[in-house]
Design a protein around this motif. Sequence first.
Motif, mmCIF file in Angstrom:
data_model
loop_
_atom_site.group_PDB
_atom_site.id
_atom_site.type_symbol
_atom_site.label_atom_id
_atom_site.label_comp_id
_atom_site.label_asym_id
_atom_site.label_seq_id
_atom_site.Cartn_x
_atom_site.Cartn_y
_atom_site.Cartn_z
ATOM 1 N N SER A 111 0.706 -1.392 0.060
ATOM 2 C CA SER A 111 0.182 0.046 -0.060
ATOM 3 C C SER A 111 0.816 1.191 -0.011
ATOM 4 O O SER A 111 0.329 2.161 -0.484
ATOM 5 C CB SER A 111 -0.948 0.101 1.158
ATOM 6 N N SER A 112 1.952 1.158 0.340
ATOM 7 C CA SER A 112 3.020 2.577 0.505
ATOM 8 C C SER A 112 4.561 1.935 0.723
ATOM 9 O O SER A 112 4.760 1.054 1.148
ATOM 10 C CB SER A 112 2.381 3.278 1.522
ATOM 11 N N GLY A 113 5.165 2.985 0.613
ATOM 12 C CA GLY A 113 6.599 2.674 0.875
ATOM 13 C C GLY A 113 6.891 2.395 2.187
ATOM 14 O O GLY A 113 7.794 1.796 2.610
ATOM 15 N N ALA B 35 9.542 8.533 7.658
ATOM 16 C CA ALA B 35 9.364 6.780 7.467
ATOM 17 C C ALA B 35 10.286 6.019 7.757
ATOM 18 O O ALA B 35 10.009 4.687 8.415
ATOM 19 C CB ALA B 35 8.385 6.504 6.149
ATOM 20 N N THR B 36 11.416 6.150 7.494
ATOM 21 C CA THR B 36 12.653 5.246 7.476
ATOM 22 C C THR B 36 12.858 4.944 8.998
ATOM 23 O O THR B 36 12.888 3.576 9.306
ATOM 24 C CB THR B 36 13.992 5.792 6.694
ATOM 25 N N GLY B 37 12.907 5.761 9.707
ATOM 26 C CA GLY B 37 13.237 5.832 11.317
ATOM 27 C C GLY B 37 11.928 5.148 11.855
ATOM 28 O O GLY B 37 12.077 4.333 12.860
ATOM 29 N N PRO C 41 19.916 0.820 4.891
ATOM 30 C CA PRO C 41 20.628 2.140 4.072
ATOM 31 C C PRO C 41 19.614 2.674 3.372
ATOM 32 O O PRO C 41 18.611 1.860 2.805
ATOM 33 C CB PRO C 41 21.417 1.099 3.029
ATOM 34 N N VAL C 42 19.652 4.003 3.300
ATOM 35 C CA VAL C 42 18.783 4.605 2.327
ATOM 36 C C VAL C 42 19.509 5.187 1.157
ATOM 37 O O VAL C 42 20.435 5.804 1.497
ATOM 38 C CB VAL C 42 18.139 5.978 3.019
ATOM 39 N N HIS C 43 19.241 4.669 0.035
ATOM 40 C CA HIS C 43 19.783 5.332 -1.418
ATOM 41 C C HIS C 43 19.071 6.657 -1.702
ATOM 42 O O HIS C 43 18.357 6.754 -2.456
ATOM 43 C CB HIS C 43 19.555 4.204 -2.459
ATOM 44 N N PHE D 284 10.204 -0.155 -1.834
ATOM 45 C CA PHE D 284 10.110 0.887 -2.723
ATOM 46 C C PHE D 284 8.875 1.742 -2.554
ATOM 47 O O PHE D 284 7.836 1.146 -1.934
ATOM 48 C CB PHE D 284 10.016 0.211 -4.086
ATOM 49 N N SER D 285 8.598 2.749 -2.695
ATOM 50 C CA SER D 285 7.560 3.695 -2.897
ATOM 51 C C SER D 285 7.105 4.322 -4.252
ATOM 52 O O SER D 285 8.278 4.556 -5.167
ATOM 53 C CB SER D 285 7.976 5.124 -1.900
ATOM 54 N N PHE D 286 5.762 4.250 -4.489
ATOM 55 C CA PHE D 286 5.467 4.775 -5.603
ATOM 56 C C PHE D 286 4.564 5.818 -5.270
ATOM 57 O O PHE D 286 3.485 6.222 -5.971
ATOM 58 C CB PHE D 286 4.525 3.857 -6.577
ATOM 59 N N PHE D 287 4.927 6.702 -4.337
ATOM 60 C CA PHE D 287 4.211 8.064 -3.867
ATOM 61 C C PHE D 287 4.140 8.796 -5.215
ATOM 62 O O PHE D 287 5.171 8.681 -5.983
ATOM 63 C CB PHE D 287 4.979 8.509 -2.720
ATOM 64 N N PRO D 288 3.089 9.757 -5.442
ATOM 65 C CA PRO D 288 3.043 10.625 -6.697
ATOM 66 C C PRO D 288 4.179 11.191 -7.026
ATOM 67 O O PRO D 288 4.498 11.247 -8.552
ATOM 68 C CB PRO D 288 1.934 11.361 -6.531
HETATM 69 C C1 LIG Z 1 9.087 8.589 0.295
HETATM 70 C C2 LIG Z 1 9.917 7.769 1.084
HETATM 71 C C3 LIG Z 1 9.425 6.742 2.184
HETATM 72 C C4 LIG Z 1 8.040 6.530 2.178
HETATM 73 O O1 LIG Z 1 7.198 6.242 1.245
HETATM 74 P P1 LIG Z 1 5.452 6.265 1.132
HETATM 75 O O2 LIG Z 1 5.124 5.802 -0.085
HETATM 76 O O3 LIG Z 1 5.363 7.827 1.167
HETATM 77 O O4 LIG Z 1 5.145 5.819 2.222
HETATM 78 C C5 LIG Z 1 10.293 6.025 2.844
HETATM 79 N N1 LIG Z 1 11.669 6.565 2.679
HETATM 80 C C6 LIG Z 1 12.057 7.475 1.958
HETATM 81 C C7 LIG Z 1 13.652 7.736 1.901
HETATM 82 C C8 LIG Z 1 11.325 8.225 1.112
HETATM 83 O O5 LIG Z 1 11.893 9.212 0.420
#
Ligand SMILES: *Cc1c(COP(=O)(O)O)cnc(C)c1O
Length: 384
Positions: A54-56, A92-94, A137-139, A187-191
């Motif tokens: 449902s979301s990232g 959201a990462t933390g 790790p966050v890319h 992965f996130s597909f936020f708009p």
């Molecule tokens: C956008 C984003 C998320 C969260 O994704 P959502 O789809 O908005 O829930 C997590 N980590 C990073 C680094 C992001 O940029």
Amino acid sequence: MLNLKLQYSYMKSDIDSAIKNCLKHQKWILGDEVYKLEQKISEYLKVKHCIGVSSGTDALVLSLRAIAIKSKKKEYFNKSDLIITSPFTFTATGDSILRAGANVIFIDIEPTTYNIDINKVIKFLKKTKNNIVGIIPVHLFGLSCNMDLLTNLSSEKNLFIVEDVAQAFGANWNGKRLGTFGITGAFSFFPTKILGAFGDAGMITTNDDEIAEIIRMLIKHGGKDKYNVEHIGYNARLDTLQAAILHAKFKYLEEFNEKRIKISNIYIEKLRELEEIILPYNPYKKNTSHLYHQFTIRVKNNKRDLLQKFLKEKGIDTMIYYPMPLHKMKVFKNRCVIPEPLRISEKLVNEVLSLPVEPLMEVEDVNYIINCIKNFFIKTYDKR
Ligand SMILES: *Cc1c(COP(=O)(O)O)cnc(C)c1O
């Protein structure tokens, strides 16, 4: 920053026919489009399982929950379980670490790549006896972390890796796509992401059959049969409609990535001469490309806010990713460990400015932005 209306009109016929198809069949929950997208992305990334979610954010939480269930035979981690991540990322990462029951260790970033400094992680792990279970790790902004150092470390110290690939769909490390190094990739597909849905959407990648099976349960209330569940689950499926839209937009992914890189290279070439700013930097070989999901510069001498205001007056929107490091947020109070001062993250939140990198932007628009930035510095220089 982005022109989503323009992007839609560019892809209109593909998107409209995908939506119309859904209107015909009316299978809104786990329709064929979801599995088609999963398969398409599996092939593209070269990974065994892709699971639409449902979301990232949910992709991160579900990943961690599945790891706890598989490796600890428990629904959640404990607060004594620590997971390392960067303080310079989206909330959201933390937060996903806390939601999975664990506490966070924040390690500072590199000033050049804005990514977590793996050498600092290595140094820290040499001297700690804490119960560290994994690392996220966050890319960031479309550039890979150093995955050679990280995968060595992970196997040496027996730490899991969950990659936060929210900003790096299609990016790679040494030719291998991101999201295929860790036990999972989120992965996130936020708009506004590299591949954006028309609402919230996300995906998890994994080569681990058991993890995939657990995640498929968790997104449907926690069981293979939703009327008789095994785990504390969620309703966290990817919508059929979002999958259909993403599938239609996928066709344009490489083209848009190339366009974004081209715009970024113009910025780099023409802003290089300015001593007052520091440009984003890719220290890696040709095979590790920067996708510039954000083109984020650093502005020296406390001029960032003034530059942002100046550009706003010229009709140019910019963004500050990120205005506050995670460890300063109330939610992490008493839920995080900070072994060393996070000086670089604390400095960068006052210096970073993300410039527009709309893939469909005209070269004249890019040049206009560049000229405005140059004018700002000429003006402030004159005043001195
Ligand atoms: C956008 C984003 C998320 C969260 O994704 P959502 O789809 O908005 O829930 C997590 N980590 C990073 C680094 C992001 O940029």
